[in-house]
Design a protein around this motif. Sequence first.
Motif, PDB file in Angstrom:
ATOM      1  N   GLN A 110       0.814  -1.226   0.000  1.00 53.99           N
ATOM      2  CA  GLN A 110       0.000   0.000   0.000  1.00 53.99           C
ATOM      3  C   GLN A 110       0.840   1.265   0.000  1.00 53.99           C
ATOM      4  O   GLN A 110       0.455   2.273  -0.590  1.00 53.99           O
ATOM      5  CB  GLN A 110      -0.934   0.009   1.211  1.00 53.99           C
ATOM      6  CG  GLN A 110      -1.801   1.253   1.260  1.00 53.99           C
ATOM      7  CD  GLN A 110      -2.908   1.136   2.287  1.00 53.99           C
ATOM      8  OE1 GLN A 110      -3.538   0.097   2.400  1.00 53.99           O
ATOM      9  NE2 GLN A 110      -3.139   2.201   3.018  1.00 53.99           N
ATOM     10  N   ASN A 111       2.004   1.246   0.637  1.00 58.57           N
ATOM     11  CA  ASN A 111       2.779   2.472   0.812  1.00 58.57           C
ATOM     12  C   ASN A 111       4.021   2.557  -0.067  1.00 58.57           C
ATOM     13  O   ASN A 111       4.817   3.471   0.089  1.00 58.57           O
ATOM     14  CB  ASN A 111       3.148   2.617   2.291  1.00 58.57           C
ATOM     15  CG  ASN A 111       1.915   2.762   3.148  1.00 58.57           C
ATOM     16  OD1 ASN A 111       1.085   3.624   2.916  1.00 58.57           O
ATOM     17  ND2 ASN A 111       1.767   1.883   4.121  1.00 58.57           N
ATOM     18  N   HIS A 112       4.171   1.654  -1.023  1.00 56.81           N
ATOM     19  CA  HIS A 112       5.401   1.639  -1.819  1.00 56.81           C
ATOM     20  C   HIS A 112       5.508   2.819  -2.782  1.00 56.81           C
ATOM     21  O   HIS A 112       6.594   3.132  -3.256  1.00 56.81           O
ATOM     22  CB  HIS A 112       5.570   0.306  -2.562  1.00 56.81           C
ATOM     23  CG  HIS A 112       4.847   0.195  -3.865  1.00 56.81           C
ATOM     24  ND1 HIS A 112       3.543  -0.252  -3.957  1.00 56.81           N
ATOM     25  CD2 HIS A 112       5.245   0.466  -5.127  1.00 56.81           C
ATOM     26  CE1 HIS A 112       3.175  -0.259  -5.220  1.00 56.81           C
ATOM     27  NE2 HIS A 112       4.188   0.177  -5.960  1.00 56.81           N
ATOM     28  N   THR A 113       4.412   3.488  -3.065  1.00 60.33           N
ATOM     29  CA  THR A 113       4.433   4.604  -4.006  1.00 60.33           C
ATOM     30  C   THR A 113       4.599   5.941  -3.301  1.00 60.33           C
ATOM     31  O   THR A 113       5.427   6.758  -3.695  1.00 60.33           O
ATOM     32  CB  THR A 113       3.138   4.622  -4.851  1.00 60.33           C
ATOM     33  OG1 THR A 113       3.047   3.375  -5.545  1.00 60.33           O
ATOM     34  CG2 THR A 113       3.147   5.743  -5.853  1.00 60.33           C
ATOM     35  N   THR A 114       3.814   6.164  -2.264  1.00 59.04           N
ATOM     36  CA  THR A 114       3.799   7.474  -1.600  1.00 59.04           C
ATOM     37  C   THR A 114       4.517   7.501  -0.267  1.00 59.04           C
ATOM     38  O   THR A 114       4.856   8.561   0.221  1.00 59.04           O
ATOM     39  CB  THR A 114       2.347   7.940  -1.380  1.00 59.04           C
ATOM     40  OG1 THR A 114       1.656   6.941  -0.604  1.00 59.04           O
ATOM     41  CG2 THR A 114       1.625   8.144  -2.704  1.00 59.04           C
ATOM     42  N   GLY A 115       4.725   6.328   0.331  1.00 59.16           N
ATOM     43  CA  GLY A 115       5.342   6.281   1.659  1.00 59.16           C
ATOM     44  C   GLY A 115       4.380   6.779   2.726  1.00 59.16           C
ATOM     45  O   GLY A 115       3.243   7.157   2.439  1.00 59.16           O
ATOM     46  N   ARG A 116       4.844   6.744   3.968  1.00 57.17           N
ATOM     47  CA  ARG A 116       4.064   7.253   5.097  1.00 57.17           C
ATOM     48  C   ARG A 116       5.013   7.417   6.279  1.00 57.17           C
ATOM     49  O   ARG A 116       6.058   6.766   6.335  1.00 57.17           O
ATOM     50  CB  ARG A 116       2.904   6.334   5.454  1.00 57.17           C
ATOM     51  CG  ARG A 116       3.341   5.012   6.097  1.00 57.17           C
ATOM     52  CD  ARG A 116       2.133   4.209   6.547  1.00 57.17           C
ATOM     53  NE  ARG A 116       2.558   2.935   7.079  1.00 57.17           N
ATOM     54  CZ  ARG A 116       2.734   2.683   8.383  1.00 57.17           C
ATOM     55  NH1 ARG A 116       2.521   3.603   9.276  1.00 57.17           N
ATOM     56  NH2 ARG A 116       3.136   1.482   8.782  1.00 57.17           N
ATOM     57  N   PRO A 117       4.660   8.269   7.235  1.00 53.93           N
ATOM     58  CA  PRO A 117       5.497   8.386   8.433  1.00 53.93           C
ATOM     59  C   PRO A 117       5.520   7.076   9.197  1.00 53.93           C
ATOM     60  O   PRO A 117       4.521   6.351   9.253  1.00 53.93           O
ATOM     61  CB  PRO A 117       4.784   9.473   9.269  1.00 53.93           C
ATOM     62  CG  PRO A 117       3.910  10.204   8.302  1.00 53.93           C
ATOM     63  CD  PRO A 117       3.528   9.199   7.236  1.00 53.93           C
ATOM     64  N   GLY A 118       6.637   6.730   9.762  1.00 55.54           N
ATOM     65  CA  GLY A 118       6.763   5.542  10.607  1.00 55.54           C
ATOM     66  C   GLY A 118       6.723   4.228   9.858  1.00 55.54           C
ATOM     67  O   GLY A 118       6.298   3.199  10.406  1.00 55.54           O
ATOM     68  N   MET A 119       7.174   4.228   8.613  1.00 59.95           N
ATOM     69  CA  MET A 119       7.155   2.991   7.837  1.00 59.95           C
ATOM     70  C   MET A 119       8.035   1.927   8.494  1.00 59.95           C
ATOM     71  O   MET A 119       9.063   2.221   9.088  1.00 59.95           O
ATOM     72  CB  MET A 119       7.664   3.263   6.416  1.00 59.95           C
ATOM     73  CG  MET A 119       6.703   4.076   5.584  1.00 59.95           C
ATOM     74  SD  MET A 119       7.371   4.577   3.989  1.00 59.95           S
ATOM     75  CE  MET A 119       7.489   3.039   3.138  1.00 59.95           C
ATOM     76  N   SER A 120       7.604   0.670   8.337  1.00 57.07           N
ATOM     77  CA  SER A 120       8.404  -0.466   8.813  1.00 57.07           C
ATOM     78  C   SER A 120       9.589  -0.676   7.868  1.00 57.07           C
ATOM     79  O   SER A 120       9.607  -0.135   6.762  1.00 57.07           O
ATOM     80  CB  SER A 120       7.544  -1.729   8.876  1.00 57.07           C
ATOM     81  OG  SER A 120       7.264  -2.204   7.568  1.00 57.07           O
ATOM     82  N   LEU A 121      10.517  -1.491   8.285  1.00 59.15           N
ATOM     83  CA  LEU A 121      11.655  -1.809   7.419  1.00 59.15           C
ATOM     84  C   LEU A 121      11.168  -2.477   6.128  1.00 59.15           C
ATOM     85  O   LEU A 121      11.668  -2.180   5.043  1.00 59.15           O
ATOM     86  CB  LEU A 121      12.657  -2.710   8.144  1.00 59.15           C
ATOM     87  CG  LEU A 121      13.927  -3.049   7.389  1.00 59.15           C
ATOM     88  CD1 LEU A 121      14.700  -1.770   7.034  1.00 59.15           C
ATOM     89  CD2 LEU A 121      14.807  -3.967   8.216  1.00 59.15           C
ATOM     90  N   LEU A 122      10.179  -3.346   6.222  1.00 61.51           N
ATOM     91  CA  LEU A 122       9.647  -3.995   5.024  1.00 61.51           C
ATOM     92  C   LEU A 122       9.015  -2.972   4.074  1.00 61.51           C
ATOM     93  O   LEU A 122       9.205  -3.034   2.874  1.00 61.51           O
ATOM     94  CB  LEU A 122       8.623  -5.070   5.377  1.00 61.51           C
ATOM     95  CG  LEU A 122       8.040  -5.845   4.190  1.00 61.51           C
ATOM     96  CD1 LEU A 122       9.129  -6.570   3.419  1.00 61.51           C
ATOM     97  CD2 LEU A 122       6.975  -6.827   4.669  1.00 61.51           C
TER      98      LEU A 122
END
Length: 123
Positions: A110-122
């Motif tokens: 879900q977040n591979h395009t825009t990212g998000r704060p606090g992303m996991s290492l994966l």
Amino acid sequence: MDNKIDGIMKAMERALPRKRYVHTLGVAYLAASISMAYGKNYEKAMLAGLLHDCAKCLTDKERVSICKKNNIPMSELEKSNPFLLHAKVGAWLAKKQYGISDLDILNAIQNHTTGRPGMSLLE
């Protein structure tokens, strides 16, 4: 887990155009390699890599329709640039069509395009 990876790999080969499938394999192998370098679960990284673009070849209209039908929130930016929805719709497809229930994998897709704060290492 290897059977799951094999099944998803075959499904992506059938579902994606050749060029997108080759890209997908490259991402999956790179993600698995990086996860091993950090001592993390390479299988989860491989699955996230294999599925990261599973909704990329849908049309903008199809992605918006899936979001509306399944109450997937769309930001104003995504509404005006629906190609960005391939990540959210991809996570939805990973869960509903490909049987992925691991939240870390789904969040990575879900977040591979825009990212998000606090992303996991994966992610």
